[in-house]
Design a protein around this motif. Structure first.
Motif, PDB file in Angstrom:
ATOM      1  N   THR A   1      -3.426  -4.584  50.570  1.00 14.78           N
ATOM      2  CA  THR A   1      -3.612  -3.159  50.850  1.00 14.78           C
ATOM      3  C   THR A   1      -3.807  -2.409  49.548  1.00 14.78           C
ATOM      4  OG1 THR A   1      -2.189  -3.354  52.788  1.00 14.78           O
ATOM      5  CG2 THR A   1      -2.628  -1.142  51.981  1.00 14.78           C
ATOM      6  N   SER A   2      -4.910  -1.727  49.436  1.00 17.62           N
ATOM      7  CA  SER A   2      -5.218  -0.991  48.214  1.00 17.62           C
ATOM      8  C   SER A   2      -4.404   0.300  48.166  1.00 17.62           C
ATOM      9  CB  SER A   2      -6.707  -0.651  48.157  1.00 17.62           C
ATOM     10  OG  SER A   2      -7.031   0.286  49.157  1.00 17.62           O
ATOM     11  N   PRO A   3      -4.166   0.845  46.970  1.00 22.75           N
ATOM     12  CA  PRO A   3      -3.478   2.131  46.874  1.00 22.75           C
ATOM     13  C   PRO A   3      -4.209   3.233  47.633  1.00 22.75           C
ATOM     14  CG  PRO A   3      -3.597   1.061  44.723  1.00 22.75           C
ATOM     15  CD  PRO A   3      -4.448   0.258  45.659  1.00 22.75           C
ATOM     16  N   ARG A   4      -5.542   3.154  47.668  1.00 24.57           N
ATOM     17  CA  ARG A   4      -6.312   4.169  48.378  1.00 24.57           C
ATOM     18  C   ARG A   4      -6.043   4.114  49.880  1.00 24.57           C
ATOM     19  NH1 ARG A   4      -6.586   7.755  46.780  1.00 24.57           N
ATOM     20  NH2 ARG A   4      -7.281   6.932  44.802  1.00 24.57           N
TER      21      ARG A   4
ATOM     22  N   PRO B   1     -12.407  19.587  57.240  1.00 24.07           N
ATOM     23  CA  PRO B   1     -13.620  18.842  56.884  1.00 24.07           C
ATOM     24  C   PRO B   1     -13.621  18.485  55.407  1.00 24.07           C
ATOM     25  CG  PRO B   1     -14.112  21.172  57.169  1.00 24.07           C
ATOM     26  CD  PRO B   1     -12.691  20.977  57.618  1.00 24.07           C
ATOM     27  N   GLU B   2     -14.306  17.395  55.107  1.00 23.08           N
ATOM     28  CA  GLU B   2     -14.398  16.981  53.712  1.00 23.08           C
ATOM     29  C   GLU B   2     -15.165  18.035  52.905  1.00 23.08           C
ATOM     30  OE1 GLU B   2     -12.748  14.501  52.679  1.00 23.08           O
ATOM     31  OE2 GLU B   2     -12.198  13.759  54.671  1.00 23.08           O
ATOM     32  N   PRO B   3     -14.727  18.321  51.692  1.00 18.77           N
ATOM     33  CA  PRO B   3     -15.439  19.301  50.876  1.00 18.77           C
ATOM     34  C   PRO B   3     -16.827  18.794  50.502  1.00 18.77           C
ATOM     35  CG  PRO B   3     -13.767  18.177  49.581  1.00 18.77           C
ATOM     36  CD  PRO B   3     -13.561  17.748  50.999  1.00 18.77           C
TER      37      PRO B   3
ATOM     38  N   LEU C   1     -14.956  11.679  47.659  1.00 17.81           N
ATOM     39  CA  LEU C   1     -15.266  10.290  47.324  1.00 17.81           C
ATOM     40  C   LEU C   1     -14.682   9.340  48.359  1.00 17.81           C
ATOM     41  CD1 LEU C   1     -16.549   8.367  45.295  1.00 17.81           C
ATOM     42  CD2 LEU C   1     -14.398   8.396  44.006  1.00 17.81           C
ATOM     43  N   GLU C   2     -13.514   9.674  48.869  1.00 18.86           N
ATOM     44  CA  GLU C   2     -12.886   8.855  49.906  1.00 18.86           C
ATOM     45  C   GLU C   2     -13.764   8.791  51.150  1.00 18.86           C
ATOM     46  OE1 GLU C   2      -9.095   9.769  52.531  1.00 18.86           O
ATOM     47  OE2 GLU C   2      -8.518   9.259  50.477  1.00 18.86           O
ATOM     48  N   ALA C   3     -14.420   9.911  51.486  1.00 19.22           N
ATOM     49  CA  ALA C   3     -15.293   9.932  52.658  1.00 19.22           C
ATOM     50  C   ALA C   3     -16.562   9.113  52.430  1.00 19.22           C
ATOM     51  CB  ALA C   3     -15.664  11.373  53.004  1.00 19.22           C
ATOM     52  N   GLN C   4     -16.991   8.970  51.167  1.00 22.15           N
ATOM     53  CA  GLN C   4     -18.197   8.192  50.868  1.00 22.15           C
ATOM     54  C   GLN C   4     -17.909   6.700  50.779  1.00 22.15           C
ATOM     55  OE1 GLN C   4     -20.678  10.462  50.897  1.00 22.15           O
ATOM     56  NE2 GLN C   4     -18.973  11.911  50.945  1.00 22.15           N
ATOM     57  N   ARG C   5     -16.662   6.340  50.653  1.00 20.79           N
ATOM     58  CA  ARG C   5     -16.280   4.957  50.359  1.00 20.79           C
ATOM     59  C   ARG C   5     -16.861   3.927  51.327  1.00 20.79           C
ATOM     60  NH1 ARG C   5     -12.374   1.089  51.089  1.00 20.79           N
ATOM     61  NH2 ARG C   5     -11.456   0.181  49.187  1.00 20.79           N
ATOM     62  N   PRO C   6     -16.857   4.173  52.655  1.00 18.91           N
ATOM     63  CA  PRO C   6     -17.372   3.140  53.570  1.00 18.91           C
ATOM     64  C   PRO C   6     -18.833   2.783  53.335  1.00 18.91           C
ATOM     65  CG  PRO C   6     -16.069   4.752  54.783  1.00 18.91           C
ATOM     66  CD  PRO C   6     -16.259   5.300  53.400  1.00 18.91           C
ATOM     67  N   ALA C   7     -19.623   3.683  52.744  1.00 18.54           N
ATOM     68  CA  ALA C   7     -21.046   3.416  52.531  1.00 18.54           C
ATOM     69  C   ALA C   7     -21.302   2.666  51.234  1.00 18.54           C
ATOM     70  CB  ALA C   7     -21.828   4.734  52.526  1.00 18.54           C
ATOM     71  N   LEU C   8     -20.270   2.387  50.444  1.00 13.39           N
ATOM     72  CA  LEU C   8     -20.442   1.749  49.149  1.00 13.39           C
ATOM     73  C   LEU C   8     -20.216   0.247  49.250  1.00 13.39           C
ATOM     74  CD1 LEU C   8     -18.466   4.297  46.929  1.00 13.39           C
ATOM     75  CD2 LEU C   8     -20.847   4.394  47.670  1.00 13.39           C
TER      76      LEU C   8
ATOM     77  N   ARG D   1     -13.922  -0.642  45.074  1.00 14.01           N
ATOM     78  CA  ARG D   1     -12.759  -0.840  44.195  1.00 14.01           C
ATOM     79  C   ARG D   1     -12.787   0.151  43.036  1.00 14.01           C
ATOM     80  NH1 ARG D   1     -13.829  -6.279  45.688  1.00 14.01           N
ATOM     81  NH2 ARG D   1     -15.183  -6.634  43.904  1.00 14.01           N
ATOM     82  N   LEU D   2     -13.972   0.392  42.489  1.00 12.59           N
ATOM     83  CA  LEU D   2     -14.077   1.388  41.428  1.00 12.59           C
ATOM     84  C   LEU D   2     -13.772   2.788  41.947  1.00 12.59           C
ATOM     85  CD1 LEU D   2     -17.228   0.123  39.516  1.00 12.59           C
ATOM     86  CD2 LEU D   2     -14.973   0.522  38.502  1.00 12.59           C
ATOM     87  N   ALA D   3     -14.206   3.084  43.177  1.00 10.63           N
ATOM     88  CA  ALA D   3     -13.892   4.380  43.783  1.00 10.63           C
ATOM     89  C   ALA D   3     -12.388   4.556  43.929  1.00 10.63           C
ATOM     90  CB  ALA D   3     -14.589   4.510  45.129  1.00 10.63           C
ATOM     91  N   ASP D   4     -11.693   3.467  44.267  1.00  8.82           N
ATOM     92  CA  ASP D   4     -10.233   3.531  44.349  1.00  8.82           C
ATOM     93  C   ASP D   4      -9.627   3.868  42.992  1.00  8.82           C
ATOM     94  OD1 ASP D   4     -10.392   2.895  47.012  1.00  8.82           O
ATOM     95  OD2 ASP D   4      -9.904   0.777  46.752  1.00  8.82           O
TER      96      ASP D   4
END
Length: 236
Positions: free
Chosen positions: A22-25, A90-92, A113-120, A126-129
């Motif tokens: 489980t990642s910190p994110r 909503p996400e900013p 960035l958290e909302a964009q994470r699934p598309a990466l 991992r870098l986004a985290d």
């Protein structure tokens, strides 16, 4: 007979495996959902109490009867389920992030960035985290930074302009073309390299803020990489 000690050891092993996987994110996302749920629950309970108080006040002036009692229950139910079903904030957007107060910018950038994470791709996730962790750490440091300082401008540019441009540029590339190499680099690699630059910049800026040396906070000017361009300035 079941050995309690063995069961405990197995449970600890399972928990340790879950913690490693489980990642910190992901933990923070879960915590945010839990906090949001209990916040809505608090407001829902307060709304139900408000309906009850209103019904009690009305009952002190007139007999509400059975139908009035039923209407009160219906009103309580409507208030409860409306608030509990209300969508989260909503996400900013990058435009909102660019105009936000500086101390709020890291948390807004983190949520975006958290909302964009699934598309990466996985390495970029991992870098986004890692970037999210650094954004969380740098937030308190900005509380005392004068927004008119050049350092504040550089931080806002990095978080509200360069990072969104990098991710949005990647998402505009058709998925089938993201792994295709052109001029020695693919969109996937460009994204990962760009996120690595952002991660390093945030680390450097945080260290400079901690040391109080604002004169060294000018960014290093490597953002052509973040915009899918080569060193010669030609688009890839």
């Amino acid at each position: 007979m079941v050995d309690p000690r063995g069961t405990y050891d197995r449970a600890e092993e399972v928990l340790a495996r879950v913690r490693r996987q489980t990642s910190p994110r992901a933990i923070k996302q879960h915590r945010r959902r839990v906090v949001g749920f209990f916040r809505r629950l608090k407001y829902a309970v307060l709304a139900m109490l408000g309906v009850m108080v209103a019904a009690g006040i009305a009952g002190s002036f007139m007999a509400i009867g059975v139908w009035g009692f039923l209407l009160m229950l219906i009103g309580m139910g409507i208030a409860f389920f409306t608030i509990m079903g209300w969508p989260q904030d909503p996400e900013p957007t990058p435009a909102q992030m660019a105009k936000s107060d500086l101390p709020m910018l890291p948390s807004q950038t983190e949520r975006w960035l958290e909302a964009q994470r699934p598309a990466l791709p996985a390495p970029a996730q991992r870098l986004a985290d890692e970037i999210g962790i650094k954004l969380e750490a740098i937030g308190p440091q900005l509380a005392t930074l004068d927004p008119r300082e050049p350092a504040a401008y550089e931080l806002r540019k990095l978080m509200a302009e360069e990072l969104p441009e990098l991710v949005d540029g990647y998402r505009k590339v058709p998925e089938a073309m993201r792994r295709e190499a052109r001029n020695g680099s693919s969109p996937d690699k460009q994204l990962i390299d760009g996120l690595r630059v952002v991660d390093e910049e945030l680390q450097r800026m945080s260290e400079q803020l901690a040391s109080g040396d604002l004169n060294k906070l000018a960014t290093q000017g490597r953002y052509l990489e973040l915009k899918y361009r080569g060193e010669d300035g030609e688009a890839r």
